[in-house]
Design an enzyme around this catalytic site. Structure first.
Site, mmCIF file in Angstrom:
data_model
loop_
_atom_site.group_PDB
_atom_site.id
_atom_site.type_symbol
_atom_site.label_atom_id
_atom_site.label_comp_id
_atom_site.label_asym_id
_atom_site.label_seq_id
_atom_site.Cartn_x
_atom_site.Cartn_y
_atom_site.Cartn_z
ATOM 1 N N LYS A 86 -33.647 -69.473 -4.285
ATOM 2 C CA LYS A 86 -34.990 -69.852 -3.671
ATOM 3 C C LYS A 86 -35.317 -71.032 -3.788
ATOM 4 C CE LYS A 86 -37.317 -68.926 -7.855
ATOM 5 N NZ LYS A 86 -38.555 -68.536 -8.769
ATOM 6 N N SER A 125 -41.268 -65.407 3.368
ATOM 7 C CA SER A 125 -41.862 -66.394 2.708
ATOM 8 C C SER A 125 -42.609 -66.874 3.846
ATOM 9 C CB SER A 125 -40.936 -67.318 1.998
ATOM 10 O OG SER A 125 -41.557 -68.383 2.066
ATOM 11 N N TYR A 150 -32.805 -72.855 2.865
ATOM 12 C CA TYR A 150 -33.552 -71.753 2.303
ATOM 13 C C TYR A 150 -34.509 -71.202 3.156
ATOM 14 C CZ TYR A 150 -37.195 -69.190 -0.080
ATOM 15 O OH TYR A 150 -37.947 -68.297 -0.546
ATOM 16 N N LYS A 154 -34.313 -67.196 5.450
ATOM 17 C CA LYS A 154 -35.616 -66.180 5.414
ATOM 18 C C LYS A 154 -35.630 -65.975 7.074
ATOM 19 C CE LYS A 154 -36.347 -65.759 1.201
ATOM 20 N NZ LYS A 154 -35.908 -64.563 0.559
ATOM 21 N N ASN A 200 -41.792 -76.153 -8.698
ATOM 22 C CA ASN A 200 -43.080 -75.597 -8.366
ATOM 23 C C ASN A 200 -44.463 -76.127 -9.411
ATOM 24 O OD1 ASN A 200 -41.069 -73.066 -7.602
ATOM 25 N ND2 ASN A 200 -42.318 -73.852 -6.008
ATOM 26 N N LEU A 201 -45.470 -76.301 -8.644
ATOM 27 C CA LEU A 201 -46.710 -76.860 -9.175
ATOM 28 C C LEU A 201 -46.829 -76.010 -10.720
ATOM 29 C CD1 LEU A 201 -48.983 -78.592 -9.098
ATOM 30 C CD2 LEU A 201 -50.192 -76.770 -7.769
ATOM 31 N N THR A 217 -47.290 -85.007 -11.722
ATOM 32 C CA THR A 217 -47.576 -86.035 -10.674
ATOM 33 C C THR A 217 -48.208 -85.192 -9.337
ATOM 34 O OG1 THR A 217 -45.825 -87.354 -11.123
ATOM 35 C CG2 THR A 217 -46.702 -87.674 -8.934
HETATM 36 P P1 NAD Z 1 -36.176 -65.254 -9.046
HETATM 37 O O1 NAD Z 1 -34.754 -66.167 -8.941
HETATM 38 O O2 NAD Z 1 -36.791 -65.294 -10.214
HETATM 39 O O3 NAD Z 1 -35.656 -63.778 -8.728
HETATM 40 C C1 NAD Z 1 -34.469 -63.744 -8.125
HETATM 41 C C2 NAD Z 1 -33.553 -62.513 -8.994
HETATM 42 O O4 NAD Z 1 -32.531 -62.383 -8.142
HETATM 43 C C3 NAD Z 1 -33.026 -63.403 -10.017
HETATM 44 O O5 NAD Z 1 -33.057 -62.591 -11.051
HETATM 45 C C4 NAD Z 1 -31.416 -63.467 -9.750
HETATM 46 O O6 NAD Z 1 -30.749 -63.259 -10.937
HETATM 47 C C5 NAD Z 1 -31.151 -62.292 -8.752
HETATM 48 N N1 NAD Z 1 -30.161 -62.640 -7.840
HETATM 49 C C6 NAD Z 1 -29.710 -63.773 -7.116
HETATM 50 N N2 NAD Z 1 -28.700 -63.612 -6.373
HETATM 51 C C7 NAD Z 1 -28.133 -62.231 -6.846
HETATM 52 C C8 NAD Z 1 -27.155 -61.758 -6.117
HETATM 53 N N3 NAD Z 1 -26.112 -62.147 -5.392
HETATM 54 N N4 NAD Z 1 -26.719 -60.489 -6.919
HETATM 55 C C9 NAD Z 1 -27.634 -59.899 -7.766
HETATM 56 N N5 NAD Z 1 -28.901 -60.477 -7.990
HETATM 57 C C10 NAD Z 1 -29.241 -61.491 -7.592
HETATM 58 O O7 NAD Z 1 -37.041 -65.451 -7.756
HETATM 59 P P2 NAD Z 1 -38.520 -64.878 -7.306
HETATM 60 O O8 NAD Z 1 -39.512 -65.930 -7.474
HETATM 61 O O9 NAD Z 1 -38.800 -63.649 -8.155
HETATM 62 O O10 NAD Z 1 -38.105 -64.622 -5.909
HETATM 63 C C11 NAD Z 1 -37.737 -63.394 -5.436
HETATM 64 C C12 NAD Z 1 -37.704 -63.315 -3.754
HETATM 65 O O11 NAD Z 1 -38.784 -63.854 -3.204
HETATM 66 C C13 NAD Z 1 -36.737 -64.340 -3.287
HETATM 67 O O12 NAD Z 1 -36.011 -63.439 -2.252
HETATM 68 C C14 NAD Z 1 -37.467 -65.521 -2.745
HETATM 69 O O13 NAD Z 1 -36.746 -66.030 -1.872
HETATM 70 C C15 NAD Z 1 -38.748 -64.737 -2.486
HETATM 71 N N6 NAD Z 1 -39.760 -65.726 -2.476
HETATM 72 C C16 NAD Z 1 -40.056 -66.242 -3.702
HETATM 73 C C17 NAD Z 1 -41.158 -67.102 -3.515
HETATM 74 C C18 NAD Z 1 -41.575 -67.773 -4.770
HETATM 75 O O14 NAD Z 1 -42.358 -68.710 -4.776
HETATM 76 N N7 NAD Z 1 -41.138 -67.318 -5.884
HETATM 77 C C19 NAD Z 1 -41.874 -67.295 -2.613
HETATM 78 C C20 NAD Z 1 -41.844 -66.835 -1.265
HETATM 79 C C21 NAD Z 1 -40.436 -65.920 -1.263
HETATM 80 C C1 WQD Z 2 -47.276 -76.348 -4.236
HETATM 81 C C2 WQD Z 2 -48.026 -77.699 -4.193
HETATM 82 C C3 WQD Z 2 -46.975 -79.788 -3.779
HETATM 83 C C4 WQD Z 2 -45.323 -80.009 -7.897
HETATM 84 C C5 WQD Z 2 -42.487 -73.455 -2.469
HETATM 85 C C6 WQD Z 2 -41.545 -73.392 -1.086
HETATM 86 C C7 WQD Z 2 -41.858 -72.191 -0.216
HETATM 87 C C8 WQD Z 2 -42.397 -70.814 -1.126
HETATM 88 C C9 WQD Z 2 -43.321 -71.356 -2.092
HETATM 89 C C10 WQD Z 2 -40.295 -69.472 -1.320
HETATM 90 C C11 WQD Z 2 -47.734 -78.729 -3.120
HETATM 91 C C12 WQD Z 2 -47.709 -79.932 -4.918
HETATM 92 C C13 WQD Z 2 -46.106 -79.560 -6.689
HETATM 93 C C14 WQD Z 2 -45.883 -81.082 -8.334
HETATM 94 C C15 WQD Z 2 -47.388 -81.293 -6.816
HETATM 95 N N1 WQD Z 2 -41.106 -70.620 -1.846
HETATM 96 N N2 WQD Z 2 -47.229 -80.213 -6.037
HETATM 97 N N3 WQD Z 2 -46.738 -81.764 -7.996
HETATM 98 O O1 WQD Z 2 -43.763 -76.177 -1.802
HETATM 99 O O2 WQD Z 2 -46.024 -74.963 -1.491
HETATM 100 O O3 WQD Z 2 -43.793 -74.005 -1.600
HETATM 101 O O4 WQD Z 2 -42.763 -72.333 -2.801
HETATM 102 O O5 WQD Z 2 -40.273 -69.056 -0.441
HETATM 103 O O6 WQD Z 2 -40.924 -71.804 0.712
HETATM 104 O O7 WQD Z 2 -41.320 -74.329 -0.263
HETATM 105 O O8 WQD Z 2 -44.847 -74.941 -3.644
HETATM 106 O O9 WQD Z 2 -45.187 -75.030 -5.823
HETATM 107 O O10 WQD Z 2 -43.370 -76.584 -4.744
HETATM 108 O O11 WQD Z 2 -45.974 -76.732 -4.303
HETATM 109 O O12 WQD Z 2 -48.499 -81.959 -6.419
HETATM 110 O O13 WQD Z 2 -45.015 -81.524 -9.437
HETATM 111 O O14 WQD Z 2 -48.251 -78.468 -5.321
HETATM 112 O O15 WQD Z 2 -46.959 -80.872 -3.095
HETATM 113 O O16 WQD Z 2 -48.815 -79.195 -2.284
HETATM 114 P P1 WQD Z 2 -44.753 -75.036 -1.924
HETATM 115 P P2 WQD Z 2 -44.929 -75.776 -4.925
#
Ligand code: NAD
Ligand code: WQD
Length: 341
Positions: A86, A125, A150, A154, A200-201, A217
């Site tokens: 991710k 996402s 990435y 999706k 991430n923030l 930052t």
């Molecule tokens: P995460 O990395 O904490 O969890 C993903 C888990 O999947 C991990 O535990 C990893 O070990 C496991 N994994 C990865 N590849 C694997 C494989 N090939 N076989 C078995 N296990 C595997 O991520 P998360 O933040 O919990 O995100 C979960 C889902 O949500 C992801 O698909 C991510 O793209 C999506 N998503 C996350 C965010 C976010 O900001 N966290 C936002 C939007 C979408």
């Molecule tokens: C949030 C805000 C940064 C870090 C990402 C993925 C998106 C989705 C969610 C998976 C932004 C600002 C961040 C820092 C900052 N993930 N920031 N200083 O970029 O919105 O989304 O996570 O699907 O696909 O792109 O999340 O947490 O990185 O940033 O100022 O050190 O915080 O500019 O405005 P983002 P983020």
């Protein structure tokens, strides 16, 4: 009790969803290869739910492992597919790593369960929207060219799922488009476990406050937003977990005949980065060391979700606000500092 396969169930969102599944009376079967998680999360889950959930450690990219899993767990009624890589930045540097893991794992699962009556929930996402033309962004907004490999995984995964259901697979699928998941379980026993420097923030904020990072930052204060910093729709991970239960329940509803559907999961409100910092300081009493820096390349200026469809059809609405998100994330960071993984 319906058995639900939770791929990536030891990860950040997956582990919180396991808790909500158990609360709702489902039996989770966790699959994870620990590529971005820690086996200790299984013990932490055990403390929260009161029993050790079934866990299979395997890589979903290995089709034989998935076939063996399906044989070992023949009575699965639903799959929630979290497992994926991710990190947006890493996906630009290593696109093949992302295409391989995110597509092979999805296709192996779909191929193995093809023809079975399964309710399938996919982690999508808000990244699929890029910078939307109209805010709040609805599920019907045009899908823009992906800004990262990435994001492309999706977008294409959603297409694969839509085409697969249309081909008569017997599965129903709901894609959930998460906005910005943050926060942690109120027990502070599970939460986000960033590897290395957080991108991430919110984990960057909590790691700065605990002293692991010197300062945060803020990436730009010259955007066209109320205070110049970027706007996002932050959503509590516990609310997100509940939405997955709602998605399963919807697909189980008699009369619900959609074979493929998509929902936004956000609060419907946007917060600027500076507002998030203020909320963190106010809800925790901690002073955050931060500075304003240049824009981060590729950042979207502002995005937040229209949650009308989730409210009306999924019958799900976010309940927790930004103060809960910040205080729970902080409690988890404090727990980690006392109990390192
Ligand atoms: P995460 O990395 O904490 O969890 C993903 C888990 O999947 C991990 O535990 C990893 O070990 C496991 N994994 C990865 N590849 C694997 C494989 N090939 N076989 C078995 N296990 C595997 O991520 P998360 O933040 O919990 O995100 C979960 C889902 O949500 C992801 O698909 C991510 O793209 C999506 N998503 C996350 C965010 C976010 O900001 N966290 C936002 C939007 C979408
Ligand atoms: C949030 C805000 C940064 C870090 C990402 C993925 C998106 C989705 C969610 C998976 C932004 C600002 C961040 C820092 C900052 N993930 N920031 N200083 O970029 O919105 O989304 O996570 O699907 O696909 O792109 O999340 O947490 O990185 O940033 O100022 O050190 O915080 O500019 O405005 P983002 P983020």
């Amino acid at each position: 009790m319906s058995k639900i396969l939770v791929t990536g169930g030891l990860g950040y969102i997956g582990s919180h969803t396991v808790v909500e599944l158990v609360k709702a009376g489902y039996e989770p079967v966790i699959v994870d290869n620990l590529s971005n998680s820690n086996i200790k999360i299984l013990d932490q889950l055990t403390k929260i739910i009161g029993f050790k959930p079934v866990f299979h450690q395997l890589d979903l990219c290995d089709v034989q492992s998935v076939i063996s899993l399906a044989a070992a767990e023949p009575d699965i009624t639903g799959i929630i597919h979290f497992a994926a890589f991710k990190a947006v930045g890493e996906s630009v540097a290593k696109p093949l790593k992302y295409y391989q893991n995110n597509f092979y794992s999805l296709i192996n699962l779909l191929e193995t369960y093809y023809g079975r009556k399964i309710n399938f929930v996919f982690s999508s996402s808000c990244t699929v929207y890029g910078q939307p033309d109209v805010l709040p962004v609805t599920e019907n907004a045009p899908i823009k060219p992906a800004e990262s490999p990435y994001g492309n995984t999706k977008q294409v995964a959603e297409e694969i799922l839509r085409e697969m259901t249309a081909s008569g697979s017997a599965c129903k699928v709901i894609s959930l488009r998460y906005f910005n998941p943050v926060g942690a379980h109120d027990s502070a026993l599970i939460g986000e476990l960033p590897i290395g420097v957080p991108q991430n923030l919110v984990p960057f904020i909590t790691q700065t406050a605990i002293g692991k990072r010197e300062k945060l930052t803020v990436f730009g204060d010259d955007y066209n937003t109320p205070d110049g910093s970027c706007v996002r729709d932050y959503i509590h991970v516990v609310d997100l977990g509940k939405a997955h239960v709602a998605a399963l329940k919807l697909m189980e509803t008699e009369g619900y005949s959609n074979i493929y559907d998509v929902f936004n999961l956000g609060t419907g409100n946007g917060n600027t980065v500076l507002e998030v910092i203020k909320a963190f300081e106010e809800s925790t009493g901690e002073k955050l060391n931060y500075q304003i820096g240049p824009r981060r390349p590729g950042d979207v200026e502002k995005v937040w979700g229209d949650v009308t469809k989730s409210t009306n059809v999924l019958k799900w609405t976010a309940e927790l606000g930004i103060a809960d998100m910040m205080s729970s994330a902080w409690n988890w960071e404090k727990y980690l500092s006392q109990n390192p993984f």
